[in-house]
Design a protein around this motif. Structure first.
Motif, short mmCIF file in Angstrom:
data_model
loop_
_atom_site.label_atom_id
_atom_site.label_comp_id
_atom_site.label_asym_id
_atom_site.label_seq_id
_atom_site.Cartn_x
_atom_site.Cartn_y
_atom_site.Cartn_z
N ALA A 261 0.83 -1.20 0.00
CA ALA A 261 0.00 0.00 0.00
C ALA A 261 0.87 1.25 0.00
CB ALA A 261 -0.92 -0.01 1.22
N ARG A 262 1.95 1.22 0.76
CA ARG A 262 2.85 2.38 0.81
C ARG A 262 3.53 2.61 -0.54
NH1 ARG A 262 4.91 0.67 6.83
NH2 ARG A 262 3.51 2.06 8.00
N VAL A 263 3.95 1.53 -1.17
CA VAL A 263 4.60 1.66 -2.48
C VAL A 263 3.60 2.20 -3.50
CG1 VAL A 263 5.62 0.38 -4.40
CG2 VAL A 263 6.38 -0.06 -2.06
N ARG A 264 2.37 1.68 -3.49
CA ARG A 264 1.37 2.16 -4.45
C ARG A 264 1.08 3.65 -4.25
NH1 ARG A 264 -1.62 -2.39 -6.25
NH2 ARG A 264 -0.02 -3.85 -6.97
N GLN A 265 0.99 4.07 -2.99
CA GLN A 265 0.76 5.49 -2.73
C GLN A 265 1.96 6.32 -3.19
OE1 GLN A 265 -1.86 6.98 -1.95
NE2 GLN A 265 -1.16 9.04 -1.39
N ALA A 266 3.17 5.78 -2.98
CA ALA A 266 4.37 6.48 -3.44
C ALA A 266 4.39 6.59 -4.96
CB ALA A 266 5.62 5.73 -2.95
N GLN A 267 3.96 5.54 -5.66
CA GLN A 267 3.86 5.61 -7.12
C GLN A 267 2.96 6.77 -7.55
OE1 GLN A 267 2.81 1.28 -7.47
NE2 GLN A 267 4.09 1.38 -9.28
N HIS A 268 1.82 6.87 -6.89
CA HIS A 268 0.88 7.94 -7.21
C HIS A 268 1.51 9.32 -7.00
CE1 HIS A 268 -2.85 10.20 -7.49
NE2 HIS A 268 -2.63 10.69 -6.28
N ASP A 275 7.31 16.54 -5.37
CA ASP A 275 7.93 16.37 -4.07
C ASP A 275 9.20 15.54 -4.18
OD1 ASP A 275 5.78 17.74 -3.11
OD2 ASP A 275 4.78 16.00 -2.21
N ALA A 276 10.18 15.85 -3.33
CA ALA A 276 11.42 15.09 -3.31
C ALA A 276 11.16 13.64 -2.94
CB ALA A 276 12.40 15.71 -2.31
N VAL A 277 11.98 12.76 -3.46
CA VAL A 277 11.81 11.33 -3.20
C VAL A 277 11.85 11.05 -1.70
CG1 VAL A 277 12.92 9.08 -3.44
CG2 VAL A 277 12.67 10.56 -5.43
N VAL A 284 4.65 8.45 3.08
CA VAL A 284 3.88 7.20 2.98
C VAL A 284 4.26 6.20 4.05
CG1 VAL A 284 3.53 7.52 0.50
CG2 VAL A 284 5.47 6.14 1.31
N GLY A 285 5.18 6.58 4.96
CA GLY A 285 5.39 5.73 6.12
C GLY A 285 6.68 4.95 6.20
N PHE A 286 7.63 5.22 5.30
CA PHE A 286 8.91 4.52 5.39
C PHE A 286 9.83 5.26 6.35
CE2 PHE A 286 7.29 2.87 1.39
CZ PHE A 286 7.58 1.51 1.53
#
Length: 312
Positions: A261-268, A275-277, A284-286
């Motif tokens: 879920a975090r990766v999918r939100q990051a993709q979006h 925004d910076a990486v 997204v919670g990492f």
């Protein structure tokens, strides 16, 4: 010379059909000679391709001459496989012929019984249907292609090109494959394990499932450091029961679902913001930029920056 037969079925996807034809007919060996002899065959002379009709030069008997058979995708993957086609494919497999599919062509191989007990992929849109229809197949929707040796499957149309280049590399080495890739304006380095780019912001969350409220709450709290104990308390279950229900309803564990879920939100966010990486990873919670980059690459096959360049 290696002979490749492309098998066209009714409702064939034209791009999937043209990809192996273009790639293999343009392949040249170091001495300038052709790397492949190509045959296009079908059950009947005319093939319905949706908006137009194709005429196949050869019938199914041409499959007996092939070293490799390519089955392109079809717009109707659930259609019944003609008995003559099934027999031709199973006979080819028994002779040791290499057989590969592009996109929904995986359903043809599945219907012929060639994928039972094997890992396979198809276009991510159809992966659920493939797994439901053929439970004996280990369906992996997150890769570009799967090479089982004699039997190979690939994801969408672009992944079919990756698969063709992979076959050329197997047959003639990296140098010949690299030349074929340049002619196709395609990078050779995309490997089969790279993830398909799935157009969804959320991981599996089946509607009506008992976990749906918990999944929604997890999605809303991605930035927090959610523990398994906290998720279990929110769901009103013991940790053991939660894990069992999660596997039954989503096919994964709570923490794996959370990472996805975090990766999918990051993709979006990579697609829609500047925004910076590092900021996106934190949002997204990492816990750190390193953990974000590692998880993102393991899930998608590319780095966050590469993903942003491709999709912005």
């Amino acid at each position: 010379m290696h002979t490749v037969a492309v098998l066209a079925l009714d409702q064939v996807i034209p791009f999937d059909l043209s990809t192996p034809i273009e790639v293999f007919t343009r392949t040249r060996l170091p001495d300038g000679s052709a790397g492949y002899r190509l045959l296009v065959c079908a059950e009947y002379p005319e093939v319905d391709a949706g908006h137009f009709t194709l005429r196949a030069p050869q019938g199914l008997e041409a499959l007996r001459e092939a070293d490799t058979i390519i089955v392109p995708g079809t717009a109707t993957p659930s259609q019944a496989l003609p008995e003559t086609v099934r027999d031709a494919l199973t006979s080819a497999a028994a002779r040791g012929t290499r057989i590969a599919s592009i996109c929904s062509g995986t359903f043809v191989l599945a219907a012929a019984g060639l994928l039972d007990g094997l890992r396979a992929t198809t276009h991510w849109v159809a992966a659920g249907l493939l797994a439901e229809t053929y439970p004996d197949i280990d369906v992996d929707p997150d890769v570009l292609y799967v090479d089982n040796g004699q039997i190979l499957t690939s994801a969408g149309a672009a992944a079919g090109l990756d698969l063709c280049l992979h076959l050329i590399r197997r047959d003639h080495g990296s140098a010949v494959a690299a030349d074929a890739a340049r002619l196709s304006v395609m990078p050779l380095e995309r490997e089969g394990g790279q993830a398909q780019f799935i157009a969804s912001r959320h991981p599996p969350s089946p509607r009506g499932a008992t976990l749906e409220p918990t999944l929604r709450w997890m999605q809303e709290n991605l930035a927090r450091d959610l523990s398994l104990a906290e998720i279990s308390a929110r769901a009103g279950m013991s940790t053991r029961t939660l894990i069992r229900h999660f596997r039954e309803q989503t096919g994964t564990t709570p923490l794996q679902w959370l990472h996805l879920a975090r990766v999918r939100q990051a993709q979006h966010l990579l697609e829609t913001t500047k925004d910076a990486v590092e900021h996106i990873g934190s949002e997204v919670g990492f816990g750190s930029p390193t953990s974000f980059r590692d998880r993102f690459k393991r899930t998608t096959g590319v780095s966050p920056l590469s993903y942003r360049r491709a999709f912005r």
